[in-house]
Design a protein around this motif. Structure first.
Motif, PDB file in Angstrom:
ATOM      1  N   GLU A 311      20.028  12.996 -12.860  1.00  0.00           N
ATOM      2  CA  GLU A 311      21.141  12.112 -13.200  1.00  0.00           C
ATOM      3  C   GLU A 311      22.210  12.215 -12.128  1.00  0.00           C
ATOM      4  OE1 GLU A 311      23.369  13.257 -16.599  1.00  0.00           O
ATOM      5  OE2 GLU A 311      23.907  11.200 -17.099  1.00  0.00           O
ATOM      6  N   TYR A 312      22.664  11.073 -11.630  1.00  0.00           N
ATOM      7  CA  TYR A 312      23.671  11.076 -10.588  1.00  0.00           C
ATOM      8  C   TYR A 312      25.050  11.299 -11.183  1.00  0.00           C
ATOM      9  CZ  TYR A 312      19.904   9.160  -7.726  1.00  0.00           C
ATOM     10  OH  TYR A 312      18.723   8.989  -7.073  1.00  0.00           O
ATOM     11  N   LEU A 313      26.005  11.566 -10.303  1.00  0.00           N
ATOM     12  CA  LEU A 313      27.350  11.945 -10.726  1.00  0.00           C
ATOM     13  C   LEU A 313      27.985  10.915 -11.656  1.00  0.00           C
ATOM     14  CD1 LEU A 313      29.671  14.030 -10.281  1.00  0.00           C
ATOM     15  CD2 LEU A 313      30.495  12.513  -8.475  1.00  0.00           C
ATOM     16  N   LEU A 314      27.783   9.616 -11.391  1.00  0.00           N
ATOM     17  CA  LEU A 314      28.433   8.553 -12.161  1.00  0.00           C
ATOM     18  C   LEU A 314      27.443   7.708 -12.964  1.00  0.00           C
ATOM     19  CD1 LEU A 314      30.930   7.426  -9.370  1.00  0.00           C
ATOM     20  CD2 LEU A 314      31.417   8.900 -11.333  1.00  0.00           C
ATOM     21  N   SER A 315      26.263   8.240 -13.201  1.00  0.00           N
ATOM     22  CA  SER A 315      25.251   7.496 -13.953  1.00  0.00           C
ATOM     23  C   SER A 315      25.761   7.128 -15.338  1.00  0.00           C
ATOM     24  CB  SER A 315      23.970   8.333 -14.102  1.00  0.00           C
ATOM     25  OG  SER A 315      23.366   8.528 -12.857  1.00  0.00           O
ATOM     26  N   GLY A 316      25.566   5.863 -15.715  1.00  0.00           N
ATOM     27  CA  GLY A 316      25.950   5.406 -17.042  1.00  0.00           C
ATOM     28  C   GLY A 316      27.426   5.126 -17.203  1.00  0.00           C
ATOM     29  N   MET A 317      28.209   5.246 -16.123  1.00  0.00           N
ATOM     30  CA  MET A 317      29.663   5.060 -16.198  1.00  0.00           C
ATOM     31  C   MET A 317      30.127   3.849 -15.404  1.00  0.00           C
ATOM     32  SD  MET A 317      30.641   9.069 -15.579  1.00  0.00           S
ATOM     33  CE  MET A 317      32.396   8.829 -15.734  1.00  0.00           C
ATOM     34  N   LEU A 318      29.189   3.106 -14.813  1.00  0.00           N
ATOM     35  CA  LEU A 318      29.534   2.015 -13.904  1.00  0.00           C
ATOM     36  C   LEU A 318      29.402   0.671 -14.602  1.00  0.00           C
ATOM     37  CD1 LEU A 318      27.616   3.343 -10.781  1.00  0.00           C
ATOM     38  CD2 LEU A 318      29.982   3.791 -11.452  1.00  0.00           C
ATOM     39  N   GLN A 319      30.362  -0.208 -14.341  1.00  0.00           N
ATOM     40  CA  GLN A 319      30.401  -1.488 -15.048  1.00  0.00           C
ATOM     41  C   GLN A 319      30.804  -2.601 -14.086  1.00  0.00           C
ATOM     42  OE1 GLN A 319      32.456  -1.447 -18.882  1.00  0.00           O
ATOM     43  NE2 GLN A 319      33.355  -3.418 -18.428  1.00  0.00           N
ATOM     44  N   CYS A 320      30.209  -3.776 -14.267  1.00  0.00           N
ATOM     45  CA  CYS A 320      30.518  -4.943 -13.442  1.00  0.00           C
ATOM     46  C   CYS A 320      31.780  -5.619 -13.969  1.00  0.00           C
ATOM     47  CB  CYS A 320      29.349  -5.923 -13.450  1.00  0.00           C
ATOM     48  SG  CYS A 320      29.696  -7.494 -12.609  1.00  0.00           S
ATOM     49  N   THR A 321      32.705  -5.944 -13.080  1.00  0.00           N
ATOM     50  CA  THR A 321      33.960  -6.554 -13.502  1.00  0.00           C
ATOM     51  C   THR A 321      33.783  -7.993 -13.958  1.00  0.00           C
ATOM     52  OG1 THR A 321      36.250  -6.929 -12.841  1.00  0.00           O
ATOM     53  CG2 THR A 321      34.575  -7.408 -11.202  1.00  0.00           C
ATOM     54  N   GLU A 322      32.704  -8.656 -13.501  1.00  0.00           N
ATOM     55  CA  GLU A 322      32.526 -10.075 -13.823  1.00  0.00           C
ATOM     56  C   GLU A 322      31.805 -10.297 -15.143  1.00  0.00           C
ATOM     57  OE1 GLU A 322      30.535 -14.070 -11.806  1.00  0.00           O
ATOM     58  OE2 GLU A 322      31.447 -12.520 -10.563  1.00  0.00           O
ATOM     59  N   CYS A 323      30.676  -9.604 -15.345  1.00  0.00           N
ATOM     60  CA  CYS A 323      29.884  -9.844 -16.557  1.00  0.00           C
ATOM     61  C   CYS A 323      29.969  -8.708 -17.558  1.00  0.00           C
ATOM     62  CB  CYS A 323      28.421 -10.092 -16.199  1.00  0.00           C
ATOM     63  SG  CYS A 323      27.562  -8.637 -15.536  1.00  0.00           S
ATOM     64  N   GLY A 324      30.547  -7.551 -17.160  1.00  0.00           N
ATOM     65  CA  GLY A 324      30.640  -6.414 -18.063  1.00  0.00           C
ATOM     66  C   GLY A 324      29.354  -5.629 -18.188  1.00  0.00           C
ATOM     67  N   GLY A 325      28.327  -6.023 -17.436  1.00  0.00           N
ATOM     68  CA  GLY A 325      27.052  -5.312 -17.486  1.00  0.00           C
ATOM     69  C   GLY A 325      27.060  -4.047 -16.658  1.00  0.00           C
ATOM     70  N   PRO A 326      25.994  -3.253 -16.744  1.00  0.00           N
ATOM     71  CA  PRO A 326      25.956  -1.988 -16.008  1.00  0.00           C
ATOM     72  C   PRO A 326      25.616  -2.165 -14.531  1.00  0.00           C
ATOM     73  CG  PRO A 326      23.939  -2.271 -17.261  1.00  0.00           C
ATOM     74  CD  PRO A 326      24.810  -3.441 -17.610  1.00  0.00           C
ATOM     75  N   TYR A 327      26.122  -1.275 -13.708  1.00  0.00           N
ATOM     76  CA  TYR A 327      25.698  -1.126 -12.312  1.00  0.00           C
ATOM     77  C   TYR A 327      24.681   0.006 -12.279  1.00  0.00           C
ATOM     78  CZ  TYR A 327      28.303  -4.023  -8.976  1.00  0.00           C
ATOM     79  OH  TYR A 327      28.754  -5.058  -8.195  1.00  0.00           O
ATOM     80  N   ALA A 328      23.587  -0.179 -11.558  1.00  0.00           N
ATOM     81  CA  ALA A 328      22.551   0.848 -11.486  1.00  0.00           C
ATOM     82  C   ALA A 328      21.927   0.830 -10.091  1.00  0.00           C
ATOM     83  CB  ALA A 328      21.485   0.621 -12.552  1.00  0.00           C
ATOM     84  N   ILE A 329      21.184   1.891  -9.785  1.00  0.00           N
ATOM     85  CA  ILE A 329      20.507   1.979  -8.497  1.00  0.00           C
ATOM     86  C   ILE A 329      19.469   0.861  -8.406  1.00  0.00           C
ATOM     87  CG2 ILE A 329      18.935   3.351  -7.092  1.00  0.00           C
ATOM     88  CD1 ILE A 329      21.659   4.494  -6.992  1.00  0.00           C
ATOM     89  N   SER A 330      19.585   0.023  -7.350  1.00  0.00           N
ATOM     90  CA  SER A 330      18.652  -1.100  -7.203  1.00  0.00           C
ATOM     91  C   SER A 330      17.864  -1.016  -5.906  1.00  0.00           C
ATOM     92  CB  SER A 330      19.421  -2.428  -7.231  1.00  0.00           C
ATOM     93  OG  SER A 330      20.377  -2.476  -6.185  1.00  0.00           O
ATOM     94  N   GLY A 331      18.285  -0.159  -5.021  1.00  0.00           N
ATOM     95  CA  GLY A 331      17.570   0.042  -3.768  1.00  0.00           C
ATOM     96  C   GLY A 331      17.649   1.503  -3.404  1.00  0.00           C
ATOM     97  N   LYS A 332      17.572   1.798  -2.130  1.00  0.00           N
ATOM     98  CA  LYS A 332      17.669   3.186  -1.706  1.00  0.00           C
ATOM     99  C   LYS A 332      19.113   3.645  -1.784  1.00  0.00           C
ATOM    100  CE  LYS A 332      16.396   6.458   1.909  1.00  0.00           C
ATOM    101  NZ  LYS A 332      15.789   6.646   3.241  1.00  0.00           N
ATOM    102  N   ASP A 333      19.435   4.352  -2.860  1.00  0.00           N
ATOM    103  CA  ASP A 333      20.781   4.900  -3.058  1.00  0.00           C
ATOM    104  C   ASP A 333      21.865   3.833  -2.951  1.00  0.00           C
ATOM    105  OD1 ASP A 333      20.057   7.406  -3.695  1.00  0.00           O
ATOM    106  OD2 ASP A 333      20.707   8.369  -1.843  1.00  0.00           O
TER     107      ASP A 333
END
Length: 616
Positions: A311-333
């Protein structure tokens, strides 16, 4: 003339916002009658009174009390402030420290410590009683074949009436139009189409999803073990399964977390009239789910993937300002908005996809967040607080840690209880003339194997020697004193920021998650870095600090980091060099102080700070 802050709240979205308007009208009339001055009004809508951190209104009110002299905090009744014993005591203690009294419109007098404690206890007990009665009512409803939760897709409310002409609550019937869509989803999945492709197909055809929203792959896929999602809802084969999970509120985050109940606690009820999907089609879907699951497990079960992804330092704590959805790892780091990546339609955006294409590397994100921690550390006794928490945590573990024999005996008792429960279910089904379920027999066999292993292990376990408990406590206090705690945290932050040490970051996780609740990521023009807005306790700490304090603590934090870097590089290897460097820092601080004192900057307007958030 007394200066007053008024607070209003209503609990759920089933109540109307006019409730807040009524509370505010009562408060304003009370203030006018007393001849006081109403400074500001704060409110929270559709949020439970058992929360505290998740109440932006109460958080803003407390921040206001810290930055301005306030005489009275007024509310209609005490339970508007909180229905939780711990939170009520915390609010009262903080206001007492600031020389502010709590008044209620209902009583027309200041709230005493005893009254606050009694009313909070009564409110808490009322919440617990309501929760218990609700669950028992749901259990009874399920045993009668009635609905206990929200209406599942494919069904509609039954219009059956009782002798008095009132609709019988809890009864459902199949919605023929939606039932055809359910069967189509099952058929498409069984034929090899993925949930994501099915959702896109249904949206393209303009077929409304559950609750009239757009279809999403997660609503179709669900979770096999939890029985959630269209493909796992046993109601479609005429069987109600209740009590798979229970929900508890995490005292740290104040968010509900789901816990799986043991299968022995599940409640089953056959309701043939609710069937939508045939047994043959249901089985085809289950077979394909197993195949897909096996393929996934094969890719994750080799030696390189034997453990869970860290689990990364900020996993599960990131949010998109536009849609309110989660930010997650989508590529290499690199983090990106998951809704944007999946091209999912967002109801709040009128069915459009999220337009936030801004990505950010994990290293940059974590570094920017970690850079703000040292400043907050200097603004309060955080090291004493963390030290106390660590000692209390370890002490609790010592007190609650049973001996190996006691643990085995307790586990054995639990196994026997589960066996008895399963046997009772089997006997009840036999008495009612219902067919025997193979799943119950399998669970009973597994429990017996476990019971036999525990009996053998218990027989071969010797009694453990008793150790002096007070000696252990003394060692803990010496180990986790504030000075040692500060030194350890400083080293961890240095390693995490300068060396990108993943182990250091993992050890910092509890502190970061204690101070930060959410990091909202927004888009910026061109190739500019992503905009970050941090929410949580750290925002309240920073917002309560003076501008000069902010600048001073930023300088001290930077100097501390530079000092640690020089020591690590071997540049500072004598006491004389250490003193000379510290004197240089002190001279630089004295030189900058007059410049900072001349700054006329509004912390809120100039630096972009808010009571509940700040920007990086």
């Amino acid at each position: 003339m007394k200066k007053v802050l008024f607070y209003a709240r209503y609990s759920t979205d089933r109540q109307h916002e006019v409730s807040i308007e009524t509370q505010i009208e009562l408060g304003e009339a009370f203030v006018k009658y007393r001849g006081w001055k109403l400074v500001a009004t704060y409110s929270d809508a559709a949020i439970s009174g058992t929360s505290y951190q998740l109440l932006p209104g109460i958080q803003s009110l407390m921040a206001h009390v810290k930055r301005e002299r306030i005489d009275v905090v007024l509310c209609v009744t005490v339970d508007r402030l909180s229905r939780d014993i711990e939170h009520s005591a915390k609010i009262l203690k903080e206001l007492r420290y600031r020389d502010a009294d709590i008044w209620t419109v209902h009583a027309g007098t200041p709230v005493t410590d005893l009254e606050m404690a009694l009313r909070a206890a009564l409110s808490h007990e009322l919440v617990e009683q309501i929760r218990y009665r609700t669950r028992e009512g749901m259990k009874t409803a399920v045993k009668k074949g009635k609905a206990s939760t929200c209406l599942a897709y494919g069904y509609k409310l039954s219009q059956q009436r009782d002798a008095n002409g009132d609709r019988i609550k809890g009864l459902r019937e199949v919605d023929t139009v939606k039932a055809d869509i359910v069967r189509r989803i099952y058929q498409l999945y069984a034929d090899g189409m993925s949930p994501r492709d099915i959702a896109q197909l249904l949206n393209k055809e303009g077929i409304p999803g559950p609750r009239g929203r757009k279809w999403r792959d997660t609503a179709i896929r669900g979770h096999v073990g939890r029985g959630s999602g269209i493909l796992n809802n046993e109601s479609y084969i005429g069987r109600i399964v209740w009590n798979r999970r229970q929900y508890r509120k995490n005292p740290e985050t104040e968010r509900r977390t789901a816990r799986a109940n043991d299968a022995a606690e599940w409640v089953f009820k056959e309701v043939p009239e609710m069937r939508i999907v045939s047994d043959e089609l249901w089985q085809r879907v289950k077979d394909r789910q197993r195949v897909v699951g096996d393929l996934f497990d094969f890719g994750q079960s080799n030696r390189l993937n034997a453990t869970h992804r860290p689990e990364y330092l900020l996993s599960g704590m990131l949010q998109c300002t536009e849609c309110g959805g989660p930010y997650a790892i989508s590529g290499k780091d690199r983090y990106s908005c998951t809704n944007r990546k999946k091209r999912l339609p967002i109801d709040d955006l009128g069915g459009a996809c999220c337009g936030n294409s801004k990505t950010i590397t994990r290293h940059e994100l974590e570094e920017r967040v970690l850079n703000c921690l040292p400043v907050a550390f200097y603004s309060l006794d955080i090291f004493d607080r963390i030290s106390e928490k660590m000692v209390a945590h370890e002490t609790t573990r010592l007190k609650s840690a049973p001996s190996r024999r006691d643990a085995l005996a307790e586990e054995l008792s639990t196994i026997k209880s589960k066996q008895a429960s399963l046997m009772q279910q089997i006997q009840d089904r036999h008495a009612e003339g219902r067919p025997r379920l193979a799943i119950l027999d399998d669970q009973l066999d597994e429990l017996e194997v476990t019971r036999e292993k525990l009996v053998k292990e218990l027989a071969g376990t010797a009694e453990e020697p008793v150790e002096d408990f007070q000696v252990k406590i003394g060692k803990l206090k010496a180990q986790f004193n504030p000075a040692n705690t500060e030194l350890a945290i400083r080293k961890l932050i240095f390693l995490a920021r300068n060396n990108a040490d993943e182990q250091a970051k993992r050890r910092l996780m509890p502190i970061v998650r204690d101070l930060i609740q959410t990091v909202v990521i927004g888009k910026t023009p061109g190739h500019q870095p992503a905009a970050l807005q941090v929410h949580g306790d750290i925002a309240n700490i920073m917002a309560s600090m003076d501008v000069i304090d902010i600048l001073q603590q930023q300088f001290v934090a930077a100097a501390q980091n530079d000092f640690m870097a020089r020591i690590a590089s071997g540049e500072i290897n004598t006491e004389q060099k250490r003193k000379k460097l510290l004197e240089a820092y002190a001279e630089e601080l004295l030189r900058k102080s007059p410049e900072w004192e001349n700054l006329q900057v509004s912390l809120v307007a100039g630096a972009g700070f808010e009571p509940a958030a700040f920007r990086l």
